[in-house]
Design a protein around this motif. Sequence first.
Motif, PDB file in Angstrom:
ATOM      1  N   MET A 138       0.838  -1.158   0.000  1.00  0.00           N
ATOM      2  CA  MET A 138       0.000   0.000   0.000  1.00  0.00           C
ATOM      3  C   MET A 138       0.894   1.236   0.000  1.00  0.00           C
ATOM      4  O   MET A 138       1.921   1.264   0.659  1.00  0.00           O
ATOM      5  CB  MET A 138      -0.922  -0.009   1.210  1.00  0.00           C
ATOM      6  CG  MET A 138      -1.986   1.023   1.054  1.00  0.00           C
ATOM      7  SD  MET A 138      -3.184   1.269   2.389  1.00  0.00           S
ATOM      8  CE  MET A 138      -3.787  -0.284   2.845  1.00  0.00           C
ATOM      9  N   ALA A 139       0.493   2.264  -0.762  1.00  0.00           N
ATOM     10  CA  ALA A 139       1.298   3.478  -0.843  1.00  0.00           C
ATOM     11  C   ALA A 139       0.436   4.692  -0.560  1.00  0.00           C
ATOM     12  O   ALA A 139      -0.776   4.676  -0.786  1.00  0.00           O
ATOM     13  CB  ALA A 139       1.914   3.598  -2.227  1.00  0.00           C
ATOM     14  N   ASP A 140       1.063   5.752  -0.072  1.00  0.00           N
ATOM     15  CA  ASP A 140       0.375   7.009   0.183  1.00  0.00           C
ATOM     16  C   ASP A 140      -0.115   7.593  -1.133  1.00  0.00           C
ATOM     17  O   ASP A 140       0.634   7.691  -2.108  1.00  0.00           O
ATOM     18  CB  ASP A 140       1.354   7.974   0.870  1.00  0.00           C
ATOM     19  CG  ASP A 140       0.690   9.289   1.263  1.00  0.00           C
ATOM     20  OD1 ASP A 140      -0.475   9.527   0.891  1.00  0.00           O
ATOM     21  OD2 ASP A 140       1.362  10.072   1.962  1.00  0.00           O
ATOM     22  N   ALA A 141      -1.389   7.991  -1.197  1.00  0.00           N
ATOM     23  CA  ALA A 141      -1.968   8.555  -2.422  1.00  0.00           C
ATOM     24  C   ALA A 141      -1.540  10.002  -2.632  1.00  0.00           C
ATOM     25  O   ALA A 141      -1.788  10.568  -3.688  1.00  0.00           O
ATOM     26  CB  ALA A 141      -3.489   8.469  -2.372  1.00  0.00           C
ATOM     27  N   GLN A 142      -0.924  10.602  -1.640  1.00  0.00           N
ATOM     28  CA  GLN A 142      -0.415  11.975  -1.723  1.00  0.00           C
ATOM     29  C   GLN A 142      -1.467  12.960  -2.219  1.00  0.00           C
ATOM     30  O   GLN A 142      -1.222  13.798  -3.068  1.00  0.00           O
ATOM     31  CB  GLN A 142       0.830  12.024  -2.599  1.00  0.00           C
ATOM     32  CG  GLN A 142       1.940  11.154  -2.058  1.00  0.00           C
ATOM     33  CD  GLN A 142       3.149  11.099  -2.954  1.00  0.00           C
ATOM     34  OE1 GLN A 142       3.201  11.711  -4.017  1.00  0.00           O
ATOM     35  NE2 GLN A 142       4.154  10.361  -2.530  1.00  0.00           N
ATOM     36  N   GLY A 143      -2.681  12.811  -1.681  1.00  0.00           N
ATOM     37  CA  GLY A 143      -3.751  13.750  -2.007  1.00  0.00           C
ATOM     38  C   GLY A 143      -4.493  13.470  -3.290  1.00  0.00           C
ATOM     39  O   GLY A 143      -5.405  14.195  -3.664  1.00  0.00           O
ATOM     40  N   ALA A 144      -4.118  12.417  -4.011  1.00  0.00           N
ATOM     41  CA  ALA A 144      -4.811  12.084  -5.266  1.00  0.00           C
ATOM     42  C   ALA A 144      -6.228  11.608  -4.961  1.00  0.00           C
ATOM     43  O   ALA A 144      -6.484  11.008  -3.923  1.00  0.00           O
ATOM     44  CB  ALA A 144      -4.050  10.990  -6.011  1.00  0.00           C
ATOM     45  N   PRO A 145      -7.177  11.888  -5.874  1.00  0.00           N
ATOM     46  CA  PRO A 145      -8.559  11.436  -5.651  1.00  0.00           C
ATOM     47  C   PRO A 145      -8.643   9.910  -5.721  1.00  0.00           C
ATOM     48  O   PRO A 145      -7.768   9.259  -6.298  1.00  0.00           O
ATOM     49  CB  PRO A 145      -9.334  12.081  -6.796  1.00  0.00           C
ATOM     50  CG  PRO A 145      -8.329  12.350  -7.848  1.00  0.00           C
ATOM     51  CD  PRO A 145      -7.028  12.604  -7.129  1.00  0.00           C
ATOM     52  N   PRO A 146      -9.679   9.326  -5.144  1.00  0.00           N
ATOM     53  CA  PRO A 146      -9.835   7.877  -5.185  1.00  0.00           C
ATOM     54  C   PRO A 146      -9.964   7.374  -6.621  1.00  0.00           C
ATOM     55  O   PRO A 146     -10.433   8.084  -7.505  1.00  0.00           O
ATOM     56  CB  PRO A 146     -11.114   7.612  -4.399  1.00  0.00           C
ATOM     57  CG  PRO A 146     -11.728   8.912  -4.121  1.00  0.00           C
ATOM     58  CD  PRO A 146     -10.763   9.991  -4.462  1.00  0.00           C
ATOM     59  N   THR A 147      -9.531   6.159  -6.841  1.00  0.00           N
ATOM     60  CA  THR A 147      -9.570   5.598  -8.195  1.00  0.00           C
ATOM     61  C   THR A 147     -10.656   4.544  -8.376  1.00  0.00           C
ATOM     62  O   THR A 147     -10.840   4.045  -9.469  1.00  0.00           O
ATOM     63  CB  THR A 147      -8.216   4.978  -8.561  1.00  0.00           C
ATOM     64  OG1 THR A 147      -7.903   3.980  -7.594  1.00  0.00           O
ATOM     65  CG2 THR A 147      -7.127   6.039  -8.597  1.00  0.00           C
ATOM     66  N   ILE A 148     -11.355   4.185  -7.300  1.00  0.00           N
ATOM     67  CA  ILE A 148     -12.448   3.215  -7.430  1.00  0.00           C
ATOM     68  C   ILE A 148     -13.659   3.959  -7.991  1.00  0.00           C
ATOM     69  O   ILE A 148     -14.120   4.929  -7.385  1.00  0.00           O
ATOM     70  CB  ILE A 148     -12.800   2.592  -6.067  1.00  0.00           C
ATOM     71  CG1 ILE A 148     -11.618   1.836  -5.511  1.00  0.00           C
ATOM     72  CG2 ILE A 148     -14.019   1.684  -6.194  1.00  0.00           C
ATOM     73  CD1 ILE A 148     -11.823   1.337  -4.094  1.00  0.00           C
ATOM     74  N   PRO A 149     -14.181   3.543  -9.146  1.00  0.00           N
ATOM     75  CA  PRO A 149     -15.363   4.240  -9.692  1.00  0.00           C
ATOM     76  C   PRO A 149     -16.516   4.219  -8.693  1.00  0.00           C
ATOM     77  O   PRO A 149     -16.770   3.190  -8.066  1.00  0.00           O
ATOM     78  CB  PRO A 149     -15.703   3.425 -10.939  1.00  0.00           C
ATOM     79  CG  PRO A 149     -14.459   2.684 -11.277  1.00  0.00           C
ATOM     80  CD  PRO A 149     -13.746   2.443  -9.973  1.00  0.00           C
TER      81      PRO A 149
END
Length: 88
Positions: free
Chosen positions: A1-12
Motif C-alpha cells: 500500500m502506498a500514500d496517495a499523496q492527495g490524489a482522488p480515489p480511483t475506485i469508480p
Amino acid sequence: MADAQGAPPTIPFWLGEAPARSDELSRAVSDFRAEVEQRLADASSPAPRLPEWLTGDNGIPAGAADQLLEYFAEGRRVLGVIPTQDTI
C-alpha cells in the motif's frame, strides 16, 4: 500500500467498496420512498401523518424521522418527485 499523496480515489463510484444492494432491499427502499412520496403529496389524507407513520408504524426515532422528513421534502421540492425504481 502506498500514500496517495492527495490524489482522488480511483475506485469508480458506481462500483463502490461493498457489494451492491440485493434486489429485495432495493425494492423495499423503493417502496418506502414511494409511500413517503404519496404521504407528502396527500397531506389531507386520513392516513396517519408522515411523522407519526415514520415513528409509529416504522419504529424510527423521532429525531431521525424529522431528519428523514426534511430530507425527502427537500428532495421532492428540488426534483418534483421522490425517485423510486419506477419514477426517475
